[in-house]
Design a protein around this motif. Structure first.
Motif, PDB file in Angstrom:
ATOM      1  N   LEU A  23     133.985  28.112  -4.182  1.00 61.04           N
ATOM      2  CA  LEU A  23     132.916  28.380  -3.218  1.00 61.04           C
ATOM      3  C   LEU A  23     133.316  27.902  -1.829  1.00 61.04           C
ATOM      4  O   LEU A  23     133.099  28.621  -0.836  1.00 61.04           O
ATOM      5  N   MET A  24     133.898  26.711  -1.748  1.00 59.26           N
ATOM      6  CA  MET A  24     134.330  26.187  -0.448  1.00 59.26           C
ATOM      7  C   MET A  24     135.346  27.103   0.216  1.00 59.26           C
ATOM      8  O   MET A  24     135.262  27.386   1.422  1.00 59.26           O
ATOM      9  N   LEU A  25     136.314  27.595  -0.569  1.00 59.60           N
ATOM     10  CA  LEU A  25     137.319  28.494  -0.004  1.00 59.60           C
ATOM     11  C   LEU A  25     136.699  29.821   0.415  1.00 59.60           C
ATOM     12  O   LEU A  25     137.082  30.406   1.422  1.00 59.60           O
ATOM     13  N   MET A  26     135.727  30.286  -0.376  1.00 55.83           N
ATOM     14  CA  MET A  26     135.027  31.520  -0.030  1.00 55.83           C
ATOM     15  C   MET A  26     134.364  31.369   1.341  1.00 55.83           C
ATOM     16  O   MET A  26     134.433  32.269   2.194  1.00 55.83           O
ATOM     17  N   LEU A  27     133.736  30.218   1.571  1.00 53.26           N
ATOM     18  CA  LEU A  27     133.046  29.963   2.841  1.00 53.26           C
ATOM     19  C   LEU A  27     134.040  29.804   3.983  1.00 53.26           C
ATOM     20  O   LEU A  27     133.808  30.292   5.088  1.00 53.26           O
ATOM     21  N   LYS A  32     133.144  29.794 -19.935  1.00 58.53           N
ATOM     22  CA  LYS A  32     133.044  28.934 -18.757  1.00 58.53           C
ATOM     23  C   LYS A  32     133.815  29.519 -17.586  1.00 58.53           C
ATOM     24  O   LYS A  32     133.444  29.319 -16.424  1.00 58.53           O
ATOM     25  N   GLY A  33     134.882  30.235 -17.874  1.00 55.25           N
ATOM     26  CA  GLY A  33     135.632  30.891 -16.808  1.00 55.25           C
ATOM     27  C   GLY A  33     134.767  31.914 -16.086  1.00 55.25           C
ATOM     28  O   GLY A  33     134.849  32.082 -14.865  1.00 55.25           O
ATOM     29  N   VAL A  34     133.905  32.581 -16.861  1.00 49.48           N
ATOM     30  CA  VAL A  34     132.983  33.566 -16.295  1.00 49.48           C
ATOM     31  C   VAL A  34     131.878  32.871 -15.510  1.00 49.48           C
ATOM     32  O   VAL A  34     131.572  33.238 -14.365  1.00 49.48           O
ATOM     33  N   ILE A  35     131.277  31.846 -16.118  1.00 55.12           N
ATOM     34  CA  ILE A  35     130.145  31.155 -15.504  1.00 55.12           C
ATOM     35  C   ILE A  35     130.534  30.459 -14.199  1.00 55.12           C
ATOM     36  O   ILE A  35     129.803  30.521 -13.206  1.00 55.12           O
ATOM     37  N   ILE A  36     131.687  29.791 -14.199  1.00 49.75           N
ATOM     38  CA  ILE A  36     132.136  29.079 -12.991  1.00 49.75           C
ATOM     39  C   ILE A  36     132.268  30.038 -11.809  1.00 49.75           C
ATOM     40  O   ILE A  36     131.793  29.756 -10.705  1.00 49.75           O
ATOM     41  N   ALA A  37     132.903  31.178 -12.035  1.00 45.33           N
ATOM     42  CA  ALA A  37     133.077  32.162 -10.952  1.00 45.33           C
ATOM     43  C   ALA A  37     131.737  32.755 -10.529  1.00 45.33           C
ATOM     44  O   ALA A  37     131.498  32.970  -9.334  1.00 45.33           O
ATOM     45  N   ALA A  38     130.869  33.017 -11.502  1.00 52.01           N
ATOM     46  CA  ALA A  38     129.557  33.595 -11.191  1.00 52.01           C
ATOM     47  C   ALA A  38     128.727  32.629 -10.350  1.00 52.01           C
ATOM     48  O   ALA A  38     128.049  33.039  -9.394  1.00 52.01           O
ATOM     49  N   ILE A  39     128.796  31.333 -10.682  1.00 51.07           N
ATOM     50  CA  ILE A  39     128.048  30.323  -9.929  1.00 51.07           C
ATOM     51  C   ILE A  39     128.513  30.286  -8.473  1.00 51.07           C
ATOM     52  O   ILE A  39     127.701  30.154  -7.555  1.00 51.07           O
ATOM     53  N   SER A  40     129.816  30.418  -8.255  1.00 48.68           N
ATOM     54  CA  SER A  40     130.346  30.375  -6.892  1.00 48.68           C
ATOM     55  C   SER A  40     129.843  31.550  -6.046  1.00 48.68           C
ATOM     56  O   SER A  40     129.870  31.480  -4.815  1.00 48.68           O
ATOM     57  N   TYR A  65     141.191  32.305  -6.065  1.00 48.88           N
ATOM     58  CA  TYR A  65     140.476  32.298  -7.349  1.00 48.88           C
ATOM     59  C   TYR A  65     141.439  32.221  -8.527  1.00 48.88           C
ATOM     60  O   TYR A  65     141.111  31.654  -9.565  1.00 48.88           O
ATOM     61  N   VAL A  66     142.629  32.786  -8.348  1.00 51.49           N
ATOM     62  CA  VAL A  66     143.649  32.677  -9.393  1.00 51.49           C
ATOM     63  C   VAL A  66     144.088  31.220  -9.523  1.00 51.49           C
ATOM     64  O   VAL A  66     144.165  30.673 -10.636  1.00 51.49           O
ATOM     65  N   VAL A  67     144.365  30.591  -8.384  1.00 52.88           N
ATOM     66  CA  VAL A  67     144.833  29.200  -8.382  1.00 52.88           C
ATOM     67  C   VAL A  67     143.800  28.269  -9.006  1.00 52.88           C
ATOM     68  O   VAL A  67     144.117  27.465  -9.899  1.00 52.88           O
TER      69      VAL A  67
END
Length: 203
Positions: free
Chosen positions: A29-33, A109-117, A67-69
């Motif tokens: 999320l931070m990187l997205m911002l 969790k891989g799905v949920i973490i990305a969705a939350i961001s 997001y890959v990293v």
């Protein structure tokens, strides 16, 4: 045999898991911002459509790479914790987080973490789309440009930006699985070496 969790412990486990996935979503999320406030904000200042498109594509590539990293790192961390917890359970630990499998590897969790961001963007897009206002317009352009510009520079509505959540979630999940798989192989190799050393010492 593992001791079953009490009702209170099950509630604690839920909150601990929620905390864990939110922690995993923090850096993406931070990187997205950051990208939204830099690369994509710069794209808005460019008048030439072709150059603007190049900047947007570059920004999308950087975001996907990020997001890959972080997806891979989240997978590595979760799998490492899974292996450590398993060993502690075999020794009969009474640690609640270990007994509750808190923070351990799970593909969902891989799905949920990305969705939350992506939740902040989703909220801004829905609010701004349902009731257009300058605040949401500003946020979409200069904070969530990764979803706003790819379609609006072609004259399409910003609602299409929601589609880009799918590849982001997919990339993070794939990287999460990749990281978990690599870490599991690494941990298995370490265990084999330790077992081998133990047998050699007994001889």
């Amino acid at each position: 045999m593992e001791n079953e969790l009490t009702s209170e412990e099950k509630r604690k486990k839920i909150f601990a898991e929620i905390k864990d996935v939110f922690a995993g979503a923090a850096f993406p999320l931070m990187l997205m911002l950051i990208f939204g406030a830099s690369i994509f904000a710069f794209a808005d200042s460019v008048e030439e459509i072709a150059l603007k498109a190049v900047i947007v594509v570059a920004g999308e590539i950087f975001l996907v790479a990020a997001y890959v990293v972080f997806g891979r790192q989240n997978g590595v961390t979760a799998m490492r914790k899974t292996v450590q917890h398993r060993k502690k359970r075999e020794l009969g630990t009474d640690d609640f987080k270990v007994r509750a499998h808190t923070g351990e590897y799970a593909v969902y969790k891989g799905v949920i973490i990305a969705a939350i961001s992506c939740i902040p963007y989703i909220l801004v897009q829905i609010i701004g789309g349902a009731a257009p206002n300058t605040v949401c317009d500003f946020l979409l352009k200069y904070v969530f440009g990764w979803a706003y510009f790819p379609f609006t520079i072609g004259g399409l509505t910003s609602w299409f930006g929601l589609i880009l959540i799918i590849p982001l979630v997919g990339v993070h999940t794939a990287a999460y699985v990749w990281g978990g798989t690599v870490e599991l192989k690494k941990q298995n190799k370490v265990t084999e070496l330790q077992n081998s050393d133990g047998k050699n010492k007994k001889k």
